[in-house]
Design an enzyme around this catalytic site. Structure first.
Site, PDB file in Angstrom:
ATOM      1  N   ARG A  51       4.227  -3.481   3.778  1.00  0.00           N
ATOM      2  CA  ARG A  51       3.433  -4.306   4.705  1.00  0.00           C
ATOM      3  C   ARG A  51       1.993  -4.470   4.263  1.00  0.00           C
ATOM      4  O   ARG A  51       1.426  -5.544   4.422  1.00  0.00           O
ATOM      5  CB  ARG A  51       3.555  -3.813   6.152  1.00  0.00           C
ATOM      6  CG  ARG A  51       2.679  -2.715   6.600  1.00  0.00           C
ATOM      7  CD  ARG A  51       3.398  -1.797   7.518  1.00  0.00           C
ATOM      8  NE  ARG A  51       4.332  -1.009   6.743  1.00  0.00           N
ATOM      9  CZ  ARG A  51       5.647  -1.093   6.851  1.00  0.00           C
ATOM     10  NH1 ARG A  51       6.201  -1.896   7.700  1.00  0.00           N
ATOM     11  NH2 ARG A  51       6.411  -0.348   6.092  1.00  0.00           N
ATOM     12  N   THR A  52       1.395  -3.430   3.713  1.00  0.00           N
ATOM     13  CA  THR A  52      -0.030  -3.595   3.407  1.00  0.00           C
ATOM     14  C   THR A  52      -0.226  -4.647   2.326  1.00  0.00           C
ATOM     15  O   THR A  52      -1.073  -5.528   2.427  1.00  0.00           O
ATOM     16  CB  THR A  52      -0.659  -2.250   2.999  1.00  0.00           C
ATOM     17  OG1 THR A  52      -0.398  -1.301   4.029  1.00  0.00           O
ATOM     18  CG2 THR A  52      -2.164  -2.379   2.823  1.00  0.00           C
ATOM     19  N   LYS A  80       0.022   2.551 -19.690  1.00  0.00           N
ATOM     20  CA  LYS A  80      -0.395   2.804 -21.074  1.00  0.00           C
ATOM     21  C   LYS A  80      -1.590   3.746 -21.129  1.00  0.00           C
ATOM     22  O   LYS A  80      -2.094   4.049 -22.207  1.00  0.00           O
ATOM     23  CB  LYS A  80      -0.794   1.484 -21.753  1.00  0.00           C
ATOM     24  CG  LYS A  80       0.316   0.462 -21.846  1.00  0.00           C
ATOM     25  CD  LYS A  80      -0.214  -0.780 -22.570  1.00  0.00           C
ATOM     26  CE  LYS A  80       0.789  -1.916 -22.538  1.00  0.00           C
ATOM     27  NZ  LYS A  80       0.157  -3.168 -22.986  1.00  0.00           N
ATOM     28  N   ARG A 101      -4.484  -0.056  -3.847  1.00  0.00           N
ATOM     29  CA  ARG A 101      -3.874   1.172  -3.324  1.00  0.00           C
ATOM     30  C   ARG A 101      -3.597   2.085  -4.494  1.00  0.00           C
ATOM     31  O   ARG A 101      -3.082   1.651  -5.526  1.00  0.00           O
ATOM     32  CB  ARG A 101      -2.585   0.865  -2.578  1.00  0.00           C
ATOM     33  CG  ARG A 101      -1.804   2.122  -2.262  1.00  0.00           C
ATOM     34  CD  ARG A 101      -0.685   1.883  -1.307  1.00  0.00           C
ATOM     35  NE  ARG A 101      -1.190   1.568   0.023  1.00  0.00           N
ATOM     36  CZ  ARG A 101      -0.416   1.504   1.099  1.00  0.00           C
ATOM     37  NH1 ARG A 101       0.868   1.731   1.005  1.00  0.00           N
ATOM     38  NH2 ARG A 101      -0.939   1.212   2.267  1.00  0.00           N
ATOM     39  N   HIS A 129      -7.656   4.929   4.795  1.00  0.00           N
ATOM     40  CA  HIS A 129      -6.921   3.658   4.836  1.00  0.00           C
ATOM     41  C   HIS A 129      -7.636   2.732   5.820  1.00  0.00           C
ATOM     42  O   HIS A 129      -7.141   2.456   6.911  1.00  0.00           O
ATOM     43  CB  HIS A 129      -5.473   3.932   5.264  1.00  0.00           C
ATOM     44  CG  HIS A 129      -4.518   2.802   5.029  1.00  0.00           C
ATOM     45  ND1 HIS A 129      -4.926   1.516   4.714  1.00  0.00           N
ATOM     46  CD2 HIS A 129      -3.161   2.771   5.072  1.00  0.00           C
ATOM     47  CE1 HIS A 129      -3.850   0.751   4.582  1.00  0.00           C
ATOM     48  NE2 HIS A 129      -2.776   1.490   4.796  1.00  0.00           N
TER      49      HIS A 129
END
Ligand code: NCD
Length: 305
Positions: A51-52, A80, A101, A129
């Site tokens: 959802r975010t 990498k 995130r 958050h």
């Protein structure tokens, strides 16, 4: 240039302004449909999310902007060995704003120190958050008509639940807030938040392990998922995951206008039978998250109508 790394990067006045822009978007979405034309949002998600990420992307599309997306560390140069600092510098060449995130606490802050475009923290480890908090605040505002004089219960994983940390921090700036912390002993709110946020702002709080005993006094009940991915061993998770399950029965002594919130995803903390209860607000919260992200993008990009 402004970033949103933690919720207190926004003043109480700015939060009120974002809420009023979100309300205006809800009332007249057409007015905003092209305001970000030609702008690009990069969503960099190095941790699972549905959802975010989609909420940010939907927000940008509904403003008429475009989206560049990296989902999963394995599909990006992070695999990498690229540093967050370099990633931020590179993405600054392609996009106008970043939503990030990351499983590591502080990664979005590092990104913001290296990017030349605004960075939004879309969740960093067990830390913060802030955009979920914006969704929570709009939901509380729309249901209760106020953000002050509320008794707010937080239930579940208060240790690792970053949404809890950010919402408590936000609410501690309003008057008449009381906080009730309901969790197993192992998942209590970190002591730094009790000290730096609750005690520092003289917010009265009580701690309990008993949801049913605490529920009658609550105006808001914020349920949370036990954060499996932050546990050091599976046994502890399995022991604690069923600590609290909200059922219609447990709501019997709750206020008739109590508002039940959950940042989602839910695993089993709220039985589906509660979804039909008028007090269940967690799906409204999802929608409100999109509107607040729209308002936030407009603010950080300094877009005026
Ligand atoms: C939350 C998160 O990612 O911290 N989810 C979300 O963004 N809505 C809550 C959770 O994962 O439990």
């Amino acid at each position: 240039m402004r970033n949103l790394i933690e919720i207190n990067d926004l003043s109480v006045k700015e939060i009120a302004e974002l809420i009023s822009v979100a309300e205006d978007i809800i009332a007249d979405p057409q007015k905003y449909a092209h305001v970000c034309a030609g702008k690009k949002l990069a969503t960099l998600f190095f941790e699972p999310s549905t959802r975010t990420r989609l909420s940010f992307e939907a927000a940008m599309y509904e403003l008429g902007g475009n989206v560049l997306s990296v989902a999963g560390a394995n599909s990006s140069s992070a695999a990498k060995g690229e540093s967050v600092a370099d990633t931020a510098k590179v993405i600054s060449c392609y996009a106008d704003i970043i939503a990030m995130r990351h499983p590591k606490e502080g990664a979005p802050l590092v990104a913001s120190m290296n990017a030349s475009i605004p960075v939004i923290n879309a969740g960093d480890g067990g830390h913060n958050h802030p955009t979920q908090t914006l969704a929570d605040l709009l939901t509380i505002w729309r249901k209760k008509g106020r953000l002050d004089n509320l008794t707010v219960g937080f239930c579940g994983d208060l240790k690792f639940g970053r949404t809890v940390h950010s919402l408590i921090t936000a609410l501690s700036r309003y008057t008449g807030i009381k906080v009730v912390l309901i969790s197993p002993d192992e998942l209590k709110l970190p002591s730094y938040i009790k000290k730096d946020v609750l005690k520092a702002n003289n917010i009265p709080y009580e701690q309990s392990t008993d949801l049913v005993e605490m529920i009658p006094q609550l105006d808001i009940l914020y349920m949370t998922r036990v954060q499996r991915e932050r546990f050091f061993n599976e046994e502890d998770y399995l022991r604690l995951k069923h600590s609290y399950i909200l059922t219609p029965d447990k709501l019997k002594n709750a206020k008739s206008d109590m508002c039940i919130l959950h940042p989602l995803p839910r695993v089993n903390e709220i039985s589906v039978a509660v979804d039909d209860d008028e007090r269940a607000c967690y799906f409204d919260q999802v929608l409100n998250g999109k509107y607040m992200r729209m308002a936030l993008i407009l603010k950080l990009l300094e877009v005026s109508l």
